[in-house]
Design an enzyme around this catalytic site. Structure first.
Site, PDB file in Angstrom:
ATOM      1  N   LYS A 162       0.971  -1.166  -0.104  1.00 52.77           N
ATOM      2  CA  LYS A 162      -0.065   0.010  -0.098  1.00 52.77           C
ATOM      3  C   LYS A 162       0.837   1.290  -0.136  1.00 52.77           C
ATOM      4  O   LYS A 162       0.629   2.210  -0.942  1.00 52.77           O
ATOM      5  CB  LYS A 162      -0.850   0.035   1.278  1.00 52.77           C
ATOM      6  CG  LYS A 162      -2.072  -1.098   1.179  1.00 52.77           C
ATOM      7  CD  LYS A 162      -2.860  -0.954   2.600  1.00 52.77           C
ATOM      8  CE  LYS A 162      -1.964  -0.853   3.998  1.00 52.77           C
ATOM      9  NZ  LYS A 162      -1.366  -2.352   4.026  1.00 52.77           N
ATOM     10  N   GLU A 188       1.756   6.469  11.053  1.00 50.52           N
ATOM     11  CA  GLU A 188       2.814   5.847  10.321  1.00 50.52           C
ATOM     12  C   GLU A 188       4.162   5.561  11.131  1.00 50.52           C
ATOM     13  O   GLU A 188       4.206   6.323  12.192  1.00 50.52           O
ATOM     14  CB  GLU A 188       3.001   6.536   9.000  1.00 50.52           C
ATOM     15  CG  GLU A 188       1.852   6.178   8.019  1.00 50.52           C
ATOM     16  CD  GLU A 188       1.628   4.779   7.783  1.00 50.52           C
ATOM     17  OE1 GLU A 188       2.535   3.986   7.161  1.00 50.52           O
ATOM     18  OE2 GLU A 188       0.676   4.315   8.160  1.00 50.52           O
ATOM     19  N   ARG A 189       4.988   4.918  10.899  1.00 51.32           N
ATOM     20  CA  ARG A 189       6.332   4.862  11.434  1.00 51.32           C
ATOM     21  C   ARG A 189       7.200   5.952  11.199  1.00 51.32           C
ATOM     22  O   ARG A 189       7.267   6.392  10.000  1.00 51.32           O
ATOM     23  CB  ARG A 189       7.132   3.545  10.968  1.00 51.32           C
ATOM     24  CG  ARG A 189       6.154   2.125  11.298  1.00 51.32           C
ATOM     25  CD  ARG A 189       6.862   0.976  10.603  1.00 51.32           C
ATOM     26  NE  ARG A 189       5.980  -0.238  10.613  1.00 51.32           N
ATOM     27  CZ  ARG A 189       4.756  -0.519   9.632  1.00 51.32           C
ATOM     28  NH1 ARG A 189       4.616   0.400   8.821  1.00 51.32           N
ATOM     29  NH2 ARG A 189       4.408  -1.655   9.934  1.00 51.32           N
TER      30      ARG A 189
END
Length: 474
Positions: A162, A188-189
Site C-alpha cells: 500500500k 505511520e512509522r
C-alpha cells in the site's frame, strides 16, 4: 494569558483523557481547544470532547500527558485547534497542531490560520467531474480509473504494497499534476516519514507539497485529528487559492483505530468487533469534507489497512462506502511476485463506463476481466489435472490470461533502488494497445517472461527479441 479568557484547572488525568473544571457558566464549547499552562517544554493542547456537568469538561490530549498534575491551570481558547495554511507551509512538515517539525525556520508571523473543524460543502455547491486522473500505472488506469476530484482507496493487508503504491503515485504526479499535494501520515512509522521526506527532497516534489504527520508513537488524539489538519490545509488551497489539490492519506485505518482508542478511553461501550459506536459518523465527517467546489478539485487517494485480510471488517466496509474507486491488493498475487499486487477482478471504479472512458477502453477492460475470470475458474482443474486436460479454447484463454497477468505488472520508480529495474510510467493508450494485442493473440508465440515487469508492449517486444538473440548465439 489573554484577558477575559476562561481559566480552568485540571481535576483528573487518565492517560490521554483530561477533565478540567471551570467557573459556573464559563464552560468552553465542545470541539474547542484548551492550552495547558505547565512548566514543561512544548505545548500541551487539549480538545474538548464533552461537557460532564455545569462546571467540568472532558478533553482529549493531543500530546503526551506525562507529568501533568491536578491543579494545573488551563486556558480556554474558545476556538477549534488552529493550524497554519497557505503558501508559507508548502515544502514543510507539520504535526497535528500545525507545529513545524522539520527543524527548518519558523513560519512568518502573518501566516493565516484556520480551524480544523468545518462542515462539508452543501450538495448544491459540490461539483462532479467525469474526467480521468491518469496515474501511469497500467492496472489502475485500465480497470479502476481514478476520478479527478473523486475519492479512491487502496485496500490491503500488511506487507502487500500500500505505502509503495502511494509513494509511486506521488512520483507519478510530479510532471503530470500541476497542483498542490497534501500528504497525511496517520499512525505511520517514523522511518517511513523520514524516507518520504528524503525522497520528496531528492525528486523536487516538496516545493508543492505539505506533509502532516501523526506518528504511531503519538497519543491516539493526535492520530485521530491528523486527517482533519491535512484536510483543513487542502480546503484552504481549494477555497481561498482556487487550486486543485491532491490529498494522499496513509493510513486511514489508523484514523479509525485511533478513534476506537479514544472511544474506549472515554468509557463508551464498543460496537461490532470492538469498534467505536460512532464509527460511521467519524468516517463520514472526514470523507464528506473531501469534495470539489466551483470547478476546483480535491482528489483523494487513501491507503487502508485491512486487518487479517478480512475485507468484511466494519472499518473497511464503512470506508469503502464513500469511495468512487476501490483498488484491492491481493496477498496471493504479491506471493507470486506480481507487483503492483492489485486484484483486477475485485477492483472497481464508477468511471469504468463507456460513457466516461469511451467504448474502446470499456471493451478492452471487459475482455481483460473476462479472460482473467475464466483463468481463475479453471485454476482448480489445472492444479488437479494439468493444463493438457483443458479444451483447446480454454488452453488458449489460459495462455493469454497468464500473459495479461504478467503485462499488468510494472516496475516502480520507488523500488528501483531495490530491484535495479528502472521504473516505468505507461500512458492509457499504450496500456490499451498492449492488452488488445495480447487478447488478439499477437504475443502467443512470446515467452511469458518477456511480458513480466515491463512498461509498454514495445518494451516487451525488445525484451523478447533480446532473449531470442541470446538463445541463438552458440
Amino acid at each position: 494569558m489573554e484577558a477575559g479568557t476562561p481559566i480552568g484547572t485540571v481535576v483528573a488525568v487518565r492517560g490521554a483523557v483530561v477533565d478540567v473544571r471551570f467557573a459556573p457558566g464559563m464552560l468552553p464549547p465542545i470541539g474547542s481547544a484548551l492550552l495547558v499552562q505547565w512548566d514543561r517544554p512544548g505545548a500541551l493542547v487539549l480538545e474538548i470532547h464533552s461537557h460532564i456537568d455545569p462546571e467540568r469538561v472532558r478533553a482529549i490530549a493531543l500530546q503526551g500527558t506525562s507529568g501533568l498534575a491536578r491543579g494545573t491551570a488551563v486556558r480556554a481558547t474558545g476556538a477549534p485547534i488552529m493550524v497554519p495554511v497557505g503558501e508559507a507551509i508548502l515544502g514543510r512538515l507539520l504535526d497535528v497542531t500545525g507545529t513545524i517539525r522539520d527543524n527548518g525556520p519558523a513560519l512568518p508571523p502573518d501566516t493565516p490560520m484556520r480551524g480544523i473543524h468545518h462542515s462539508p460543502p452543501r450538495l448544491r455547491q459540490a461539483s462532479a467531474t467525469n474526467e480521468m486522473f491518469e496515474t501511469g500505472i497500467k492496472v489502475i488506469d485500465l480497470l479502476a480509473p481514478l476520478p479527478q476530484g473523486g475519492k479512491a482507496a487502496m485496500f490491503g493487508g500488511a506487507g502487500v504494497g500500500k505505502t509503495v503504491l502511494v509513494m509511486e503515485l506521488i512520483h507519478a504526479m510530479v510532471e503530470k499534476y500541476q497542483g498542490i499535494s497534501v500528504f497525511a501520515g496517520v499512525g505511520e512509522r517514523s522511518r517511513e516519514g523520514h524516507e518520504l521526506l528524503t525522497d520528496m527532497q531528492r525528486s523536487d516534489v516538496l516545493a508543492r507539497t505539505v506533509l502532516v504527520y501523526g506518528q504511531m508513537n503519538e497519543p491516539p488524539g493526535a492520530r485521530w485529528r491528523v486527517p482533519m489538519t491535512a484536510l483543513t490545509i487542502a480546503e484552504h488551497f481549494r477555497d481561498q487559492r482556487h487550486q486543485n489539490v491532491l490529498l494522499l492519506m496513509d493510513n486511514v485505518f489508523r484514523f479509525v483505530q485511533a478513534g476506537a482508542e479514544v472511544s474506549s478511553l472515554l468509557g463508551r461501550l464498543p460496537s461490532r468487533v470492538v469498534y467505536q459506536p460512532t464509527l460511521a459518523t467519524e468516517v463520514g465527517s472526514l470523507q464528506e469534507r473531501i469534495a470539489s467546489v466551483a470547478g476546483v478539485a480535491v482528489t483523494a487517494i487513501q491507503a487502508v489497512y485491512v486487518p487479517a485480510d478480512d475485507f468484511t471488517d466494519p472499518a473497511v466496509t464503512t470506508i469503502s462506502s464513500h469511495m468512487d474507486s476501490l483498488i484491492m491488493l491481493s496477498r496471493s498475487l504479491a506471493a507470486e511476485g506480481f507487483y503492483p499486487a492489485i486484484d483486477p477482478l475485485a477492483s472497481s471504479s464508477v468511471l469504468l463506463d463507456p460513457a466516461v472512458v469511451g467504448a474502446e477502453h470499456y471493451a478492452v477492460a471487459e475482455r481483460v476481466r473476462e479472460s482473467l475470470a475464466r483463468f481463475k475458474d479453471l485454476q482448480d482443474i489445472i492444479a488437479l489435472l494439468g493444463v493438457e486436460e483443458l479444451s483447446a479454447a480454454d488452453r488458449l484463454t489460459v495462455a493469454r490470461a497468464r500473459r495479461l497477468q504478467r503485462f499488468l505488472s510494472q516496475p516502480f520508480v520507488v523500488t528501483e533502488a531495490f530491484t535495479g529495474t528502472p521504473g516505468r510510467s505507461v500512458s492509457r493508450a499504450d496500456t490499451l494497445a498492449g492488452c488488445r494485442a495480447i487478447l488478439d493473440g499477437q504475443t502467443d508465440g512470446w515467452a511469458e517472461s518477456s511480458l513480466y515487469m515491463v512498461g509498454t508492449l514495445e518494451d516487451a517486444r525488445a525484451k523478447e527479441e533480446s532473449a531470442m538473440t541470446k538463445a541463438a548465439k552458440p
